[in-house]
Scaffold this motif. Structure first.
Motif, PDB file in Angstrom:
ATOM      1  N   VAL A 162      -2.649  -0.651   8.731  1.00 40.26           N
ATOM      2  CA  VAL A 162      -2.508   0.780   8.990  1.00 40.26           C
ATOM      3  C   VAL A 162      -1.879   1.488   7.794  1.00 40.26           C
ATOM      4  N   GLY A 163      -0.887   0.856   7.183  1.00 40.19           N
ATOM      5  CA  GLY A 163      -0.235   1.461   6.023  1.00 40.19           C
ATOM      6  C   GLY A 163      -1.193   1.670   4.868  1.00 40.19           C
ATOM      7  N   GLU A 334      -9.778  -5.644   2.800  1.00 42.59           N
ATOM      8  CA  GLU A 334      -9.349  -4.759   1.715  1.00 42.59           C
ATOM      9  C   GLU A 334      -8.017  -4.090   2.040  1.00 42.59           C
ATOM     10  N   LEU A 335      -7.837  -3.736   3.292  1.00 46.90           N
ATOM     11  CA  LEU A 335      -6.575  -3.108   3.696  1.00 46.90           C
ATOM     12  C   LEU A 335      -5.414  -4.094   3.599  1.00 46.90           C
ATOM     13  N   LEU A 336      -5.658  -5.321   4.004  1.00 43.46           N
ATOM     14  CA  LEU A 336      -4.599  -6.331   3.919  1.00 43.46           C
ATOM     15  C   LEU A 336      -4.300  -6.707   2.476  1.00 43.46           C
ATOM     16  N   ASP A 337      -5.326  -6.681   1.626  1.00 40.79           N
ATOM     17  CA  ASP A 337      -5.142  -7.054   0.216  1.00 40.79           C
ATOM     18  C   ASP A 337      -4.536  -5.940  -0.621  1.00 40.79           C
ATOM     19  N   ALA A 338      -4.616  -4.704  -0.140  1.00 43.69           N
ATOM     20  CA  ALA A 338      -4.181  -3.552  -0.937  1.00 43.69           C
ATOM     21  C   ALA A 338      -2.710  -3.686  -1.319  1.00 43.69           C
ATOM     22  N   PRO A 339      -2.332  -3.220  -2.507  1.00 39.15           N
ATOM     23  CA  PRO A 339      -0.933  -3.324  -2.934  1.00 39.15           C
ATOM     24  C   PRO A 339      -0.012  -2.470  -2.071  1.00 39.15           C
ATOM     25  N   TRP A 345       7.260  -6.896   1.358  1.00 36.76           N
ATOM     26  CA  TRP A 345       5.886  -7.399   1.461  1.00 36.76           C
ATOM     27  C   TRP A 345       5.611  -8.269   0.240  1.00 36.76           C
ATOM     28  N   THR A 346       5.393  -9.555   0.456  1.00 36.55           N
ATOM     29  CA  THR A 346       5.339 -10.495  -0.661  1.00 36.55           C
ATOM     30  C   THR A 346       3.942 -10.984  -1.003  1.00 36.55           C
ATOM     31  N   ALA A 347       2.921 -10.577  -0.248  1.00 39.60           N
ATOM     32  CA  ALA A 347       1.563 -11.027  -0.554  1.00 39.60           C
ATOM     33  C   ALA A 347       1.022 -10.196  -1.718  1.00 39.60           C
ATOM     34  N   ALA A 348       0.715 -10.860  -2.833  1.00 39.28           N
ATOM     35  CA  ALA A 348       0.360 -10.126  -4.044  1.00 39.28           C
ATOM     36  C   ALA A 348      -1.003 -10.503  -4.611  1.00 39.28           C
ATOM     37  N   ILE A 349      -1.843 -11.159  -3.832  1.00 35.73           N
ATOM     38  CA  ILE A 349      -3.146 -11.604  -4.306  1.00 35.73           C
ATOM     39  C   ILE A 349      -4.187 -10.525  -4.027  1.00 35.73           C
ATOM     40  N   THR A 350      -4.959 -10.149  -5.048  1.00 36.84           N
ATOM     41  CA  THR A 350      -5.935  -9.071  -4.903  1.00 36.84           C
ATOM     42  C   THR A 350      -7.215  -9.567  -4.234  1.00 36.84           C
ATOM     43  N   SER A 351      -8.018  -8.610  -3.774  1.00 36.54           N
ATOM     44  CA  SER A 351      -9.310  -8.953  -3.171  1.00 36.54           C
ATOM     45  C   SER A 351     -10.201  -9.667  -4.178  1.00 36.54           C
ATOM     46  N   GLU A 352     -10.150  -9.224  -5.419  1.00 37.20           N
ATOM     47  CA  GLU A 352     -10.983  -9.838  -6.444  1.00 37.20           C
ATOM     48  C   GLU A 352     -10.644 -11.309  -6.624  1.00 37.20           C
ATOM     49  N   THR A 353      -9.357 -11.615  -6.601  1.00 33.64           N
ATOM     50  CA  THR A 353      -8.937 -13.012  -6.751  1.00 33.64           C
ATOM     51  C   THR A 353      -9.352 -13.831  -5.540  1.00 33.64           C
TER      52      THR A 353
END
Length: 585
Positions: A162-163, A334-339, A345-353
């Protein structure tokens, strides 16, 4: 449970912890009187608010920031904030021109207090919606009754989706729908080895505390009891937890159908007291069982500390079935991967990765050995194998003593390291091709030592054995001949000199040198392995009462070290005694 804390006053603990958040994230501010953390320059669009009792950090105060929450409201430890705190957050600390979405977990205090504040804000003309998340399957329908499922760590995935959608321009109705949709496709369950102690409270020595070997499955994040207690290992525990989440035949707990064809997000959450190392092992076990037992390969795997129960000695598993968000250009992944510019919030892996995962073709490991030239020193392979096997078995048998000694004077890993190396060499001896070349035989051992033995002892053994191989090569004749004690003695002396280049340890420093030096010296002089092994044993025993000048033992205070030998010296002496016994057979 541990009742020791750096803060014994819970009020001071909560306020000082909240005060630290703007220090780590300059984009947020703190209304300390109302325990509100909020973005001081939020982007346009709807505002997103969450919160609850303290003790679940980083949820929710450290989730405030661009890409996640606009604001959070904290209560005291494990207690909901008041309706007035929440009302002030809605009316004075966030933008209201595009509406406000409030997301809370399904706990009675949170639902009532946040709900009352929402109604007050609505009455004042503010457009506000509220979504309640209940993702816990630890307590089934029968026990949950009218209350329904509790909210636990899966809530973090709802807030993140949501964020991110909020930052991409979604409207309040779209955000509300996304929050409900995400929540309805979530299942979570937790387990813990112990209840937690809240600072400032009297110590509860109630009989319901878990026994040493017990784990509680389905325990809530406020010390609430779970559905069962059992004695099991980690694989058995994970098996039960995943079954509660995924078994469609369990009518009491089956809240969501997930098939191997579904895209699934996995969240393995630390309840606060599990080490990063152990959480990694837990994550690996969960992923392996999902694939082997349920044919589910998560498309995203998040592991870390997202929603705690103070220092809870446990973890939770959340599974989110990925569905169409209905938002153009904004998939769930994409929403979960977004910075997110939020310190919690410690998940820092991008969608591309993530998309690259599995793209590269897996290649089997190919063992590429370096060129190795055998020498001209020959040995009887049966005798060599028998002697080394005897030595290694004696080391393995001595592991409890070595570990005990190292627990007293060091960090307790010496015995395990020696045993691990010994077992690996034994395994190699069973599989390796027979050879009568002394250098080849030694090289096979060296390769195992270098891979399986770590720490200081591993390095010393590897350096010494490599130097021993070099010494044997230097003493290798031009034509093949049997190796003898004299050649062994010369090679051992040269390897001892090489080892001294890398460590200043000498006899009398309380190290394995107290056993190694007398062995090499006696073997060089007498050519008798039995005498040399006895000299090593005497040297090791002589370390009792010796004050260390090198290694971790230097830092050990208190009593106890005087009565035990140096662990490394004792382990080496046992190895050499076993070698001597093997040669006599």
């Amino acid at each position: 449970m541990s009742s020791k804390h750096f803060f014994d006053d819970p009020t001071t603990l909560v306020t000082t912890a909240l005060a630290s958040i703007p220090l780590t994230n300059p984009s947020v501010s703190l209304d300390l009187a109302n325990k509100i953390v909020y973005q001081h320059s939020p982007t346009q669009g709807p505002s997103l608010i969450s919160g609850g009792g303290s003790g679940h950090e980083p949820s929710f105060s450290s989730f405030v920031g661009r890409g996640l929450l606009t604001a959070s409201v904290a209560g005291t430890i494990f207690a909901s904030p008041s309706a007035e705190q929440v009302r002030r957050c809605i009316t004075t600390r966030v933008r209201k021109d595009a509406g406000v979405l409030v997301v809370v977990m399904n706990y009675t205090g949170d639902v009532l207090n946040f709900g009352m504040a929402v109604e007050k804000a609505r009455a004042g003309g503010c457009e506000v919606d509220m979504v309640v998340v209940g993702d816990d399957v630890g307590v089934g329908r029968g026990m949950g009754g009218k209350v329904g499922r509790r909210g636990i760590a899966g809530t973090c995935l709802v807030l993140k989706a949501v964020g991110a959608a909020k930052e991409r321009g979604a409207t309040l109705p779209q955000l509300s729908n996304l929050a409900r949709q995400t929540a309805s496709n979530l299942v979570s369950i937790g387990a813990s080895l112990s209840h937690v102690h809240v600072p400032g409270r009297s110590i509860d020595t109630a009989s319901d505390e878990l026994a040493q070997s017990e784990v509680e499955i389905g325990m809530g994040i406020h010390n609430e009891p779970g559905s069962e207690r059992k004695t099991t290992d980690l694989p058995g525990l994970v098996k039960t937890m995943l079954s509660h989440c995924l078994d469609t035949s369990d009518s009491d707990r089956n809240f969501l159908s997930i098939t191997p064809d579904d895209d699934v997000v996995l969240l393995v959450n630390n309840l606060g007291g599990v080490s990063v190392l152990e959480l990694g092992g837990i994550t690996n076990e969960v992923v392996q069982q999902l694939e082997s037992d349920w044919k589910i390969k998560p498309v995203r795997i998040l592991a870390g500390t997202y929603m705690t129960s103070l220092n809870g000695l446990g973890f939770s598993v959340s599974l989110l079935k990925v569905t169409d968000t209905g938002l153009e250009g904004s998939s769930m992944l994409e929403l979960l991967d977004a910075p997110a510019e939020a310190s919690g919030w410690t998940a820092a892996i991008t969608s591309e990765t993530w998309q690259k995962r599995g793209a590269a073709k897996k290649q089997e490991e190919i063992a590429v050995g370096e060129e190795f030239q055998p020498g001209n020193l020959q040995l009887d392979p049966a005798v060599a194998k028998s002697a080394v096997t005897s030595a290694l078995n004696r080391v393995i048998a001595a592991e409890p003593d070595v570990t005990n000694y190292d627990t007293i004077v060091g960090d307790g890993d010496c015995g395990i390291g020696l045993k691990r190396g010994a077992e690996a060499i034994l395994n190699m001896l069973e599989k390796a091709k027979k050879t009568d070349d002394a250098l080849t035989f030694l090289q096979n051992i060296i390769q195992v030592v270098e891979v399986t033995m770590d720490g200081t002892s591993g390095a010393i053994y590897a350096i010494f054995l490599n130097a021993l191989a070099h010494g044997l090569r230097q003493n290798s004749p031009e034509s093949p001949q049997p190796i003898n004690a004299e050649i062994w003695g010369k090679a051992l002396n040269s390897s001892l000199q090489s080892l001294r280049k890398y460590t200043p340890a000498q006899p009398g420093d309380r190290t394995l040198m107290d056993a190694l030096f007398p062995f090499v010296e006696t073997l060089s002089e007498s050519g008798n392995v039995e005498s040399a092994a006895r000299a090593a044993e005497k040297g090791a025993q002589g370390t009792k009462g010796m004050r260390a000048s090198l290694g971790r033992t230097v830092y050990v205070g208190g009593e106890g070290w005087q009565g035990v030998p140096d662990p490394g010296a004792h382990g080496l002496a046992e190895l050499l005694l076993g070698l001597s016994e093997g040669l006599k057979k």
